[in-house]
Structure formats: C-alpha cells, structure tokens
Scaffold this motif. Structure first.
Motif, PDB file in Angstrom:
ATOM      1  N   HIS A 285       1.010  -1.236  -0.035  1.00  0.00           N
ATOM      2  CA  HIS A 285       0.002  -0.121  -0.101  1.00  0.00           C
ATOM      3  C   HIS A 285       0.765   1.174  -0.012  1.00  0.00           C
ATOM      4  N   ARG A 307      -3.274   6.853  -4.071  1.00  0.00           N
ATOM      5  CA  ARG A 307      -2.984   5.644  -3.142  1.00  0.00           C
ATOM      6  C   ARG A 307      -3.062   4.362  -4.020  1.00  0.00           C
ATOM      7  N   SER A 309      -2.656   0.158  -4.362  1.00  0.00           N
ATOM      8  CA  SER A 309      -2.630  -1.130  -3.738  1.00  0.00           C
ATOM      9  C   SER A 309      -2.125  -2.330  -4.575  1.00  0.00           C
TER      10      SER A 309
END
Length: 413
Positions: A285, A307, A309
């Motif tokens: 992450h 962000r 992931s």
C-alpha cells in the motif's frame, strides 16, 4: 281453331316450360329489388394493407402499402357502409427472413357486401433480417461556441438508444448524436432533443430509433475544458516466485485534466511514476506521484498523487512422487497380506519454492492401507497418505485403491 289437345301439348313442351321459368325468375328479381328499396351499386376506394405475424427478427423491404378495391351491395347497404369495417390483410406467418414470397391479399368485408375486384390481389413480400444495436448517445458540439467557454456537467437520459434495421444499414451507422445549439446550452435548462444518426452512406431501407428523443443537461461555463481519464499504473519487476499479482487498485481510479479541446482529445490516461515490485511477498500500500501528461498544455486538476494497492495471491505448484511404497497398518491380530500393486504415484501440491528439488523423505510422505477391520481373504482398500509438512497437501493418488490378499498359511485372522 286450336283444340284443347293442342293447348296441352304447347303448355307441356320444353320451350314453354323454359319460358315460364325465366318469367318467374324475372318476376322474383323485380320483387326482391322493389322490396329492398333500390338496386345494387358499387364503390371504389383504397384500402391500407395490414401485414400480420411478421417475425420479430425481420423487416419488410419495399412493401406495398395499399390496395385499390371495388365492392358491391344494395344501395341502402352501401349508403351506410363503414369503410373501417373493411380490411386488407397479408399473412406473414412462417415466412423466413432473407427470401422473397408472393402472398395473397385477403379482403375482409362486412355482411351483404361483396368484392368485385382488388388490385393488386397478390403482393411480393421481401423479408430482410433485422438487427437491434444499442448505441451510446454522443453530444455534437456546435462550432460557434465562444472562446474561453466549454460544456460542463453533461448528462443524457437515456444514455443509450436502440437502433433497429437491416444488417447492411446498421453497419453504415457511425454514431448517434444530439446537436444542441449555443443558445440552448447557454440557457442552462434541461433540453429535450431529437436523436440523429451519423451514417457513412444512405440507407437502403427504413431504420428506426427507440427512443427518438432524449433529455440532456449541460451548461457552458468559462475556463478551460476538463475531462476525466483513468489512472495508468506503471509497474516494473515481478513478485517472489511463490506469488503473483492479483489486482492493482488506485484511489482515485480517475483524475480530471484540463486544456484546450484539441489537446484533451489526445489524452487517454494519466500515468503514475514507476513502482518496482521485484520480489515482494506481501500486499503493498503506497502513495505514488502522478506524472505530468505527455501533451503540452494539459495538466491534472488539484491532484499530485494517488493511493496504490498491489494485491498478491499465492501460486501453487505440484510434483509427482512415483513408486511410493504402500505399507500395512493392522490391529493386534496381526496377519500376513500381499498388496497389489505394491506402490502408487502420489501428487503433492505446495508453493513453487517449496516444491523445488523435493523428495518424499524430506516431507515424511507415507502411503498405507489399514487392514485392522478386514475379515475376508481379499479386499480392495483405499490408499491413505501422511505428510510431515503442514504447508503441503496430497491432491492425487494413482491408483486410489489397492488389492490386499491374505498370504496362504498365515494365521490369527
């Protein structure tokens, strides 16, 4: 002087009897005509053709739309004739698309009205295979939008329309569009606009839209045009051999860019900086910066990073161990048994790194049959296995059963 005998001969002659019959028929015809209040009259008019039982997957090409008919009836009946009570029908039941047929035009008439003629009495039916294509409605912007303004907040309901027609005609359609004017866009009101087809060639037959109009919202605002594009994650390297990438997710998944309309048209996505995932063995992450768009004069609006992931899942590998001996496990009443076949092939599953250069002794692999409850001289028993390593599992035993037979002369069974 005519005698009574001659009179009888004349009255009974065939010619006299024929004359009497004709006279009687004429008298009855005049009586019926007078009692009905008038003679017979005819009417001529055009009747629309109704095509019934058309296959839902077909359409009619160059269809005849009406028939010229002449009908006859008593004057008082024809004076009250309701032309809507007359129908001309062509039955299309069981006709296949892609062929031509000659079909009769059936004329349905009310009581006491007869058909004199119908032209044509038959029609050629040319059935084409019909297709339905769902197409997204696009906005064709007017060319006279003032400089420094662009269209924002576009919403079209419904977003798609059904285009119905022959296969060849449907293939000619490039787009379905609404074409608002500058004045309509400047009003800021909800618009109800007709849907228009953009086509490469003229249609050969009828093409229908459903619906033919859509609702559109949108407004002209000042500034540079904006649009949303997806985020493209740039990865390099591969995870550990025991894992593979299951999913790559960014938050947000789209970003807004702005620039002139011509430059925005050249942007299809915004890239992230490159992320190295070499030899990772767990989910990652991260916060990853966005790269500037490749097209000069286009920029990302109010966002510099996303962000990220990276989700992994284990990779499974299998190895076969041939010739694994099958042993006996038995109760207190020991006895001698022969096993056929004496060995089996066992397939074991685990991670690729664990399965490399593995041997049965390394993992405590054993194959056996339990004869503690056997009270016959021969039986087919399932082969069971044991593994000392809990990160491995047996997925197949071949053959799954073996035959155990009592050894002659053994005792205690």
């Amino acid at each position: 002087m005519i005698s009574s005998k001659n009179i009888d001969e004349i009255l009974t002659s065939p010619w006299c009897l024929w004359a009497i019959s004709v006279a009687a028929a004429l008298l009855m015809w005049f009586y019926v005509t007078e009692s009905d209040g008038g003679g017979y009259v005819t009417r001529q008019f055009s009747c629309p053709i109704e095509y019934r039982s058309l296959d839902p997957q077909a359409t009619l090409r160059n269809k005849v739309s009406e028939v010229n008919i002449e009908v006859r009836g008593l004057e008082e009946v024809m004076a009250r004739l309701d032309y809507d009570s007359i129908s001309c029908v062509v039955d299309l039941r069981d006709l296949s698309p892609g062929k031509k047929y000659t079909q009769e035009v059936k004329v349905n008439l009310p009581p006491r009205v007869s058909l004199v003629s119908s032209t044509p009495s038959q029609v050629v039916v040319d059935l084409l295979r019909q297709v339905v294509r769902l197409m997204t409605v696009e906005v064709a912007l007017p060319q006279d939008i003032p400089d420094g303004q662009y269209l924002e907040g576009v919403e079209i309901v419904p977003k798609e329309v059904a285009v119905r027609g022959g296969e060849k005609d449907i293939s000619k359609i490039g787009a379905v569009q609404v074409q608002p004017t500058v004045q309509e866009l400047q009003s800021g009101k909800e618009l109800f606009l007709p849907v228009k087809l953009s086509q490469s060639e003229p249609f050969e037959d009828e093409v229908n839209l459903e619906p033919t109009q859509v609702r559109m919202k949108g407004a002209l605002v000042r500034g540079l045009p904006k649009k949303k594009v997806p985020v493209n994650v740039r990865l390099t390297g591969k995870p550990s051999s025991d894992f593979e990438v299951k999913a790559v997710v960014t938050e947000p998944s789209e970003v807004q860019v702005e620039g002139t309309a011509a430059r925005l048209a050249r942007i299809s996505a915004v890239d992230t900086e490159t992320v190295d995932i070499s030899w990772i063995s767990a989910d990652q992450h991260l916060v990853v910066p966005l790269k500037a768009p490749d097209v000069r004069g286009v920029s990302v609006v109010d966002l510099k990073s996303v962000r990220l992931s990276v989700q992994l899942e284990p990779v499974r590998a299998t190895t076969q161990f041939p010739n694994v001996p099958v042993t006996l496990r038995q109760g207190e009443a020991a006895a001698g048994w022969a096993i056929t076949p004496p060995s089996v092939v066992v397939t074991v599953e685990g991670t690729p790194s664990r399965m490399a250069d593995i041997h049965p002794g390394d993992v405590g692999l054993q194959a056996y049959v339990d004869v503690s409850s056997i009270f016959v001289d021969s039986a087919a028993l399932p082969v069971r296995t044991e593994l000392a390593s809990k990160d491995l599992k047996v997925v197949k035993i071949e053959p799954p059963t073996v035959t155990v037979t009592a050894v002659e002369g053994s005792a205690g069974r």
